[in-house]
Design a protein around this motif. Structure first.
Motif, PDB file in Angstrom:
ATOM      1  N   HIS A 293      83.828  10.290  34.012  1.00 37.36           N
ATOM      2  CA  HIS A 293      82.887  10.507  35.113  1.00 37.36           C
ATOM      3  C   HIS A 293      83.149   9.485  36.218  1.00 37.36           C
ATOM      4  O   HIS A 293      83.734   8.424  35.982  1.00 37.36           O
ATOM      5  CB  HIS A 293      81.440  10.399  34.625  1.00 37.36           C
ATOM      6  CG  HIS A 293      81.131   9.092  33.958  1.00 37.36           C
ATOM      7  ND1 HIS A 293      80.804   7.937  34.656  1.00 37.36           N
ATOM      8  CD2 HIS A 293      81.114   8.737  32.645  1.00 37.36           C
ATOM      9  CE1 HIS A 293      80.594   6.955  33.813  1.00 37.36           C
ATOM     10  NE2 HIS A 293      80.782   7.404  32.586  1.00 37.36           N
ATOM     11  N   ALA A 294      82.700   9.824  37.437  1.00 40.96           N
ATOM     12  CA  ALA A 294      82.893   8.941  38.585  1.00 40.96           C
ATOM     13  C   ALA A 294      81.910   7.777  38.537  1.00 40.96           C
ATOM     14  O   ALA A 294      80.782   7.920  38.055  1.00 40.96           O
ATOM     15  CB  ALA A 294      82.707   9.730  39.879  1.00 40.96           C
ATOM     16  N   GLU A 295      82.353   6.629  39.053  1.00 40.86           N
ATOM     17  CA  GLU A 295      81.523   5.426  39.075  1.00 40.86           C
ATOM     18  C   GLU A 295      81.237   4.937  40.483  1.00 40.86           C
ATOM     19  O   GLU A 295      80.206   4.299  40.713  1.00 40.86           O
ATOM     20  CB  GLU A 295      82.219   4.311  38.278  1.00 40.86           C
ATOM     21  CG  GLU A 295      82.437   4.658  36.820  1.00 40.86           C
ATOM     22  CD  GLU A 295      83.417   3.712  36.126  1.00 40.86           C
ATOM     23  OE1 GLU A 295      84.078   2.919  36.842  1.00 40.86           O
ATOM     24  OE2 GLU A 295      83.517   3.769  34.895  1.00 40.86           O
ATOM     25  N   VAL A 296      82.135   5.189  41.434  1.00 43.06           N
ATOM     26  CA  VAL A 296      81.933   4.757  42.817  1.00 43.06           C
ATOM     27  C   VAL A 296      82.328   5.881  43.767  1.00 43.06           C
ATOM     28  O   VAL A 296      83.092   6.777  43.393  1.00 43.06           O
ATOM     29  CB  VAL A 296      82.760   3.488  43.153  1.00 43.06           C
ATOM     30  CG1 VAL A 296      82.356   2.314  42.285  1.00 43.06           C
ATOM     31  CG2 VAL A 296      84.253   3.770  43.012  1.00 43.06           C
ATOM     32  N   ASP A 297      81.794   5.810  44.988  1.00 41.78           N
ATOM     33  CA  ASP A 297      82.208   6.751  46.028  1.00 41.78           C
ATOM     34  C   ASP A 297      83.146   6.031  46.987  1.00 41.78           C
ATOM     35  O   ASP A 297      83.537   4.879  46.758  1.00 41.78           O
ATOM     36  CB  ASP A 297      80.992   7.324  46.748  1.00 41.78           C
ATOM     37  CG  ASP A 297      80.136   6.252  47.415  1.00 41.78           C
ATOM     38  OD1 ASP A 297      80.554   5.070  47.467  1.00 41.78           O
ATOM     39  OD2 ASP A 297      79.031   6.590  47.888  1.00 41.78           O
ATOM     40  N   ALA A 298      83.522   6.710  48.084  1.00 41.50           N
ATOM     41  CA  ALA A 298      84.477   6.116  49.017  1.00 41.50           C
ATOM     42  C   ALA A 298      83.942   4.842  49.649  1.00 41.50           C
ATOM     43  O   ALA A 298      84.672   3.866  49.836  1.00 41.50           O
ATOM     44  CB  ALA A 298      84.842   7.138  50.092  1.00 41.50           C
ATOM     45  N   ALA A 299      82.654   4.827  49.982  1.00 38.83           N
ATOM     46  CA  ALA A 299      82.068   3.616  50.569  1.00 38.83           C
ATOM     47  C   ALA A 299      82.076   2.474  49.559  1.00 38.83           C
ATOM     48  O   ALA A 299      82.350   1.321  49.902  1.00 38.83           O
ATOM     49  CB  ALA A 299      80.645   3.900  51.050  1.00 38.83           C
ATOM     50  N   GLY A 300      81.790   2.791  48.301  1.00 37.52           N
ATOM     51  CA  GLY A 300      81.811   1.772  47.267  1.00 37.52           C
ATOM     52  C   GLY A 300      83.197   1.204  47.032  1.00 37.52           C
ATOM     53  O   GLY A 300      83.350   0.039  46.660  1.00 37.52           O
ATOM     54  N   TYR A 301      84.209   2.024  47.265  1.00 30.41           N
ATOM     55  CA  TYR A 301      85.594   1.557  47.120  1.00 30.41           C
ATOM     56  C   TYR A 301      85.882   0.404  48.072  1.00 30.41           C
ATOM     57  O   TYR A 301      86.663  -0.491  47.758  1.00 30.41           O
ATOM     58  CB  TYR A 301      86.554   2.719  47.400  1.00 30.41           C
ATOM     59  CG  TYR A 301      88.024   2.344  47.377  1.00 30.41           C
ATOM     60  CD1 TYR A 301      88.740   2.353  46.181  1.00 30.41           C
ATOM     61  CD2 TYR A 301      88.688   1.997  48.545  1.00 30.41           C
ATOM     62  CE1 TYR A 301      90.085   2.023  46.154  1.00 30.41           C
ATOM     63  CE2 TYR A 301      90.031   1.656  48.529  1.00 30.41           C
ATOM     64  CZ  TYR A 301      90.726   1.676  47.329  1.00 30.41           C
ATOM     65  OH  TYR A 301      92.059   1.336  47.310  1.00 30.41           O
ATOM     66  N   PHE A 302      85.256   0.444  49.237  1.00 35.56           N
ATOM     67  CA  PHE A 302      85.470  -0.597  50.233  1.00 35.56           C
ATOM     68  C   PHE A 302      84.431  -1.718  50.118  1.00 35.56           C
ATOM     69  O   PHE A 302      84.070  -2.350  51.106  1.00 35.56           O
ATOM     70  CB  PHE A 302      85.448  -0.009  51.647  1.00 35.56           C
ATOM     71  CG  PHE A 302      86.642   0.863  51.947  1.00 35.56           C
ATOM     72  CD1 PHE A 302      87.896   0.307  52.104  1.00 35.56           C
ATOM     73  CD2 PHE A 302      86.498   2.239  52.059  1.00 35.56           C
ATOM     74  CE1 PHE A 302      88.992   1.104  52.373  1.00 35.56           C
ATOM     75  CE2 PHE A 302      87.592   3.045  52.339  1.00 35.56           C
ATOM     76  CZ  PHE A 302      88.838   2.481  52.483  1.00 35.56           C
ATOM     77  N   GLY A 303      83.957  -1.956  48.917  1.00 37.27           N
ATOM     78  CA  GLY A 303      83.025  -3.050  48.695  1.00 37.27           C
ATOM     79  C   GLY A 303      83.724  -4.393  48.799  1.00 37.27           C
ATOM     80  O   GLY A 303      84.928  -4.519  48.557  1.00 37.27           O
TER      81      GLY A 303
END
Length: 257
Positions: free
Chosen positions: A63-73
């Motif tokens: 399952h997914a854990e982060v979205d695209a915005a979260g990737y750029f944390g």
């Protein structure tokens, strides 16, 4: 997925065209992503654009854990991570250059006579970029097309594992690839003293991610290109601009290299 994929393809095709027109002096120019030269930044973008081919060949996380915005944390762009990314691009560029040089020397030994005959037949008009620079564009073209082909064969809900170890939906990770190619395209344009070539499709995907889909405060009067430059640190914010951004509650993303 189709909108994001179309943006990825458009931006990569545009960059391929730009790369095919560069010369050696262009490749050795410094960039605003120090210590990278244009050549090294291209190597970094090539790796980023082609990354999905290997990711989709690996087993899918549950399952997914982060979205695209979260990737750029911010945690993903620590000085240590950035240093490793910088070194990797420089090493990859050096290896690619060495491989192209070896291939060019080998080809030259076999093709001098054939080229001389072709020039004679063409009346001295045979031209085109040297093999090494043509190979640079061809390498990028192969990388992004392999990634695009892999994306086309996978379901949009497919989950992939990023190099940071996070699990993301394929569509979300592809959004980060549009950012990678589009924003670094602005860096390359600046280094080459050329007008930005950011495509409208890529600009729309990047702007939507940067704003979280919310409208830009009207008092800023930013067009899409200005929005992207300002919110990715490619252009400085003025005091009033920073105040307007803060009041709007934009989720500021972290950008390393």
């Amino acid at each position: 997925m189709e909108l994001v994929r179309a943006a990825f393809r458009a931006e990569c095709a545009q960059l391929t065209e730009i790369l095919s027109d560069l010369d050696d002096a262009d490749l050795d120019r410094p960039t605003d992503c120090p210590p990278w030269t244009v050549r090294e930044l291209i190597s970094h973008v090539r790796t980023g654009a082609g990354r999905l081919a290997d990711m989709l060949a690996a087993p899918a996380p549950p399952h997914a854990e982060v979205d695209a915005a979260g990737y750029f944390g911010a945690a993903k762009f620590t000085p240590e991570v950035d240093a490793a990314r910088i070194d990797a691009a420089r090493s990859d560029a050096a290896r690619s250059d060495a491989a192209r040089s070896d291939a060019a020397r080998s080809d030259a030994a076999r093709s001098d006579a054939a080229r001389s005959e072709a020039v004679r037949v063409a009346g001295g008009r045979l031209g085109g970029p040297p093999a090494g620079r043509a190979a640079l564009a061809a390498e990028f073209d192969r990388a992004w097309r392999a990634a695009d082909e892999a994306v086309g064969a996978a379901p949009a809900e497919r989950v992939v594992r990023t190099r940071h170890g996070d699990a993301m939906r394929l569509t979300e990770f592809l959004r980060t690839r549009v950012v990678e190619v589009g924003v670094h395209g602005l860096d390359l344009a600046a280094a080459l003293n050329r007008p930005p070539w950011l495509t409208p499709r890529a600009a729309a995907v990047i702007a939507d991610l940067l704003t979280g889909g919310r409208p830009v405060p009207a008092e800023l009067r930013w067009d899409g290109l200005t929005l992207i430059r300002k919110t990715t640190g490619r252009a400085a914010l003025t005091g009033p601009e920073q105040a307007a951004i803060d009041a709007a509650g934009f989720r500021w993303l972290a950008f390393g290299r």
